[in-house]
Design a protein around this motif. Structure first.
Motif, PDB file in Angstrom:
ATOM      1  N   MET A   1       0.836  -1.208   0.000  1.00  0.00           N
ATOM      2  CA  MET A   1       0.000   0.000   0.000  1.00  0.00           C
ATOM      3  C   MET A   1       0.866   1.252   0.000  1.00  0.00           C
ATOM      4  O   MET A   1       0.562   2.239  -0.685  1.00  0.00           O
ATOM      5  CB  MET A   1      -0.929  -0.018   1.217  1.00  0.00           C
ATOM      6  CG  MET A   1      -1.988  -1.112   1.180  1.00  0.00           C
ATOM      7  SD  MET A   1      -2.793  -1.355   2.778  1.00  0.00           S
ATOM      8  CE  MET A   1      -3.636   0.222   2.984  1.00  0.00           C
ATOM      9  N   TYR A   2       1.955   1.235   0.775  1.00  0.00           N
ATOM     10  CA  TYR A   2       2.910   2.339   0.778  1.00  0.00           C
ATOM     11  C   TYR A   2       3.380   2.642  -0.644  1.00  0.00           C
ATOM     12  O   TYR A   2       3.364   3.786  -1.110  1.00  0.00           O
ATOM     13  CB  TYR A   2       4.121   1.945   1.626  1.00  0.00           C
ATOM     14  CG  TYR A   2       4.283   2.694   2.925  1.00  0.00           C
ATOM     15  CD1 TYR A   2       4.344   2.018   4.131  1.00  0.00           C
ATOM     16  CD2 TYR A   2       4.428   4.070   2.944  1.00  0.00           C
ATOM     17  CE1 TYR A   2       4.525   2.687   5.333  1.00  0.00           C
ATOM     18  CE2 TYR A   2       4.609   4.747   4.132  1.00  0.00           C
ATOM     19  CZ  TYR A   2       4.656   4.053   5.334  1.00  0.00           C
ATOM     20  OH  TYR A   2       4.833   4.734   6.500  1.00  0.00           O
ATOM     21  N   VAL A   3       3.842   1.593  -1.313  1.00  0.00           N
ATOM     22  CA  VAL A   3       4.419   1.768  -2.649  1.00  0.00           C
ATOM     23  C   VAL A   3       3.358   2.246  -3.633  1.00  0.00           C
ATOM     24  O   VAL A   3       3.616   3.124  -4.465  1.00  0.00           O
ATOM     25  CB  VAL A   3       5.061   0.454  -3.134  1.00  0.00           C
ATOM     26  CG1 VAL A   3       5.441   0.554  -4.600  1.00  0.00           C
ATOM     27  CG2 VAL A   3       6.288   0.143  -2.298  1.00  0.00           C
ATOM     28  N   ARG A   4       2.160   1.681  -3.562  1.00  0.00           N
ATOM     29  CA  ARG A   4       1.079   2.092  -4.462  1.00  0.00           C
ATOM     30  C   ARG A   4       0.799   3.594  -4.341  1.00  0.00           C
ATOM     31  O   ARG A   4       0.729   4.317  -5.342  1.00  0.00           O
ATOM     32  CB  ARG A   4      -0.192   1.300  -4.158  1.00  0.00           C
ATOM     33  CG  ARG A   4      -0.171  -0.131  -4.648  1.00  0.00           C
ATOM     34  CD  ARG A   4      -1.398  -0.883  -4.155  1.00  0.00           C
ATOM     35  NE  ARG A   4      -1.446  -2.236  -4.675  1.00  0.00           N
ATOM     36  CZ  ARG A   4      -2.049  -2.583  -5.806  1.00  0.00           C
ATOM     37  NH1 ARG A   4      -2.663  -1.669  -6.530  1.00  0.00           N
ATOM     38  NH2 ARG A   4      -2.046  -3.834  -6.223  1.00  0.00           N
ATOM     39  N   LEU A   5       0.643   4.043  -3.103  1.00  0.00           N
ATOM     40  CA  LEU A   5       0.320   5.455  -2.907  1.00  0.00           C
ATOM     41  C   LEU A   5       1.503   6.349  -3.248  1.00  0.00           C
ATOM     42  O   LEU A   5       1.341   7.402  -3.880  1.00  0.00           O
ATOM     43  CB  LEU A   5      -0.131   5.688  -1.466  1.00  0.00           C
ATOM     44  CG  LEU A   5      -0.633   7.105  -1.151  1.00  0.00           C
ATOM     45  CD1 LEU A   5      -1.811   7.462  -2.054  1.00  0.00           C
ATOM     46  CD2 LEU A   5      -1.039   7.224   0.312  1.00  0.00           C
ATOM     47  N   ALA A   6       2.711   5.936  -2.848  1.00  0.00           N
ATOM     48  CA  ALA A   6       3.901   6.749  -3.116  1.00  0.00           C
ATOM     49  C   ALA A   6       4.123   6.917  -4.615  1.00  0.00           C
ATOM     50  O   ALA A   6       4.434   8.014  -5.085  1.00  0.00           O
ATOM     51  CB  ALA A   6       5.126   6.120  -2.458  1.00  0.00           C
TER      52      ALA A   6
END
Length: 423
Positions: A171-176
Motif C-alpha cells: 500500500m505504501y508503494v502504491r500510494l507513493a
C-alpha cells in the motif's frame, strides 16, 4: 532540439571507512598523537587487530560519472548490487552531496527510492498526498485537481484517511508511486522499490511511466534489475560497475554489454560471491528429476528449484522470490514464499537451501533464472544466474513463453555447506 533535463558532470562520491572518532576530542587527539609516534592506540581493545580501514581508508562509491538526459526520455541505470546506482540516485535527489563534480537538474524532482520515502507515518494517506505536493511546490488547488486520479490509481481509497504507519509495504508503494507520477514533477526518479509491489501493479506502473514520458514530456531515471522492463521503457542507459561508468548509450547496446558479462561459474554456481551482504545466494539446481543434468527438465515436469543461501546475520520478516524469463525477457514464472497463504519468517546465521516446487508447462527453450531475498521489505540480494534452465521438448506442449502464476510449495531447511561451494 530537446532541452537537457539532467546533466551529470565528473560526478564522484567518496566515503571514509572505519572508525570516525572515539567520541571525545581529547581521545581523538590522544589516538592521533600515538599513531604519529607509531605507538599502540590505548583506546583499542587489547589484542585487537587494527585494519587499514580503521586508519582512515577511503572508498569511492562513484568515480567520474558523466551523462545527460533530455526532456521526455526514460533513462535506465543498470548494474549489479554495489555498482553505485543507489548512491547516484541519492545525490540526484538531494539526500547526500557529491565529493566532486556537479549535477544540473532542469525542473522539480520527485523520488521513489525506498518504501515510505517522503511520507510522515503519523499522517493519513490524504494528508501525505497534500504534503508531498507542497514539497514539490504545487498549490493546494493543483493537488486537489489531481487527488481523485491519484487515489484511483493507487487502489487505497478505502484507507486514505488512515495513518500510513498502518499501511502494508504494498500500500505504501502504491500510494507513493501514484503521488510521484500524478503530481507532475518534471523529473521522476524510480529505484527498485517497485519490486515490493505485485506483478500486476508493476505492469501498471510501467505503463504509467511510459505515458508520462512519451505523452507528457517528463523525464524519468529508472533503476531496475528487470532487463525486460529496461528494454521496454528506456531509450538510453548507463552501465555501472563498482562505482565506475562502464558504458553509456542506446539501451540495446548497453544491455548487450551487460548480458555478455561473465558473472557466473558453470553448473549453477555463482561466480561473483558478494560476501559483504547480510545474505546472498551461492548456487541453484533442480532436484528430484531423473536427469543427469541438474539444470534441464522436460516441458510439463514437476520441478523443484533449490537455491543455496548464506545468511551472515539474524534476519527477520523475510521473503524469498524467484522469476523465470524466456530468453531473458518474457516473464514466465513469478513465485514467492508468500504464495498460498505463506507467511514471512526469520533466519539465523547459517547456510540454507530454499526450494520452490511447481509444474512448468512451457515450450522447449532456454530460460533465465533469478532469485531474491528480502528482509523487512528491503531487497538484500538479487541474483540472475548465468546458467540457463534448458526445457526439453516432450512433444506434449504447444504453449508459448507467457506469464504464469503456478501453484507453488515453498520449504526451507538449514543445510550442510557443500564442499564445492566453499572451494
Amino acid at each position: 532540439m530537446k532541452k537537457e533535463m539532467i546533466q551529470v558532470e565528473n560526478l564522484s562520491k567518496r566515503y571514509k571507512l572505519g572508525t570516525i572518532g572515539t567520541g571525545t576530542l581529547s581521545h581523538d587527539l590522544n589516538g592521533w598523537w600515538r599513531r604519529i609516534r607509531k605507538q599502540e592506540d590505548s583506546f583499542h581493545n587489547a589484542g585487537e587487530r587494527i585494519l587499514p580501514a580503521a586508519r582512515g581508508e577511503y572508498i569511492w562509491s562513484l568515480k567520474e560519472i558523466n551523462f545527460s538526459v533530455n526532456q521526455g526520455e526514460v533513462f535506465g541505470v543498470i548494474g549489479k548490487n554495489g555498482a553505485g546506482k543507489s548512491t547516484l540516485l541519492r545525490i540526484m535527489s538531494g539526500i547526500t552531496k557529491p565529493t566532486t563534480g556537479a549535477i544540473r537538474l532542469g525542473g522539480r524532482v520527485a523520488s521513489l527510492l525506498e518504501v515510505g520515502t517522503g511520507f510522515h507515518p503519523e499522517l493519513t494517506g490524504r494528508e501525505n498526498v497534500f504534503l508531498n505536493g507542497a514539497i514539490l511546490g504545487m498549490s493546494k488547488a493543483e493537488i486537489t485537481r489531481k487527488f481523485d486520479e491519484i487515489i484511483d490509481f493507487s487502489g487505497v481509497k478505502r484507507y486514505i484517511d488512515t495513518p500510513v504507519k498502518r499501511y502494508s509495504s504494498g500500500m505504501y508503494v502504491r500510494l507513493a508511486f501514484a503521488v510521484s507520477a500524478h503530481l507532475e514533477p518534471e523529473i521522476l526518479i524510480v529505484d527498485e522499490v517497485l519490486a515490493v509491489g505485485d506483478a500486476e501493479f508493476q505492469q501498471k506502473c510501467l505503463g504509467k511511466m511510459k505515458d508520462v514520458a512519451f505523452n507528457h514530456g517528463r523525464t524519468i531515471l529508472f533503476v531496475s534489475h528487470n532487463i525486460a522492463a529496461i528494454k521496454q521503457l528506456c531509450s538510453k542507459a548507463v552501465l555501472m560497475e563498482q562505482g565506475l561508468q562502464k558504458a553509456v548509450g542506446p539501451v540495446s547496446d548497453i544491455l548487450e554489454i551487460y548480458q555478455a558479462k561473465p558473472t557466473d561459474l558453470f553448473a549453477g554456481k555463482r561466480g561473483d560471491i558478494p560476501g559483504n551482504l547480510p545474505a546472498y545466494f551461492t548456487d541453484w539446481k533442480l532436484e528430484g528429476l531423473h536427469l543427469t543434468d541438474y539444470h534441464s527438465c522436460y516441458s510439463r515436469d514437476n520441478c523443484t528449484f533449490s537455491f543455496g543461501l548464506w545468511v551472515q546475520e539474524y534476519l527477520q520478516n523475510c521473503e524469498v522470490r524467484m522469476t523465470i524469463r524466456y530468453e531473458g525477457e518474457t516473464l514466465v514464472v513469478y513465485a514467492s514464499s508468500m504464495d498460498n497463504s505463506g507467511s514471512k519468517f526469520s533466519f539465523l546465521p547459517g547456510f540454507y537451501r530454499v526450494r520452490f516446487s511447481f509444474l512448468l508447462p512451457v515450450k522447449q527453450g532456454s530460460y533465465h533464472v533469478e532469485v531474491g531475498v528480502l528482509s523487512l521489505n528491503k531487497l538484500l540480494d538479487s541474483w540472475a544466474s548465468g546458467t540457463p534452465l534448458h526445457v526439453l521438448d516432450n512433444y506434449e506442449s504447444h504453449l508459448s513463453g507467457a506469464l504464469l502464476k503456478p501453484e507453488t510449495r515453498f520449504s526451507i531447511e538449514e543445510a550442510i555447506v557443500e564442499e564445492s561451494i566453499t572451494s
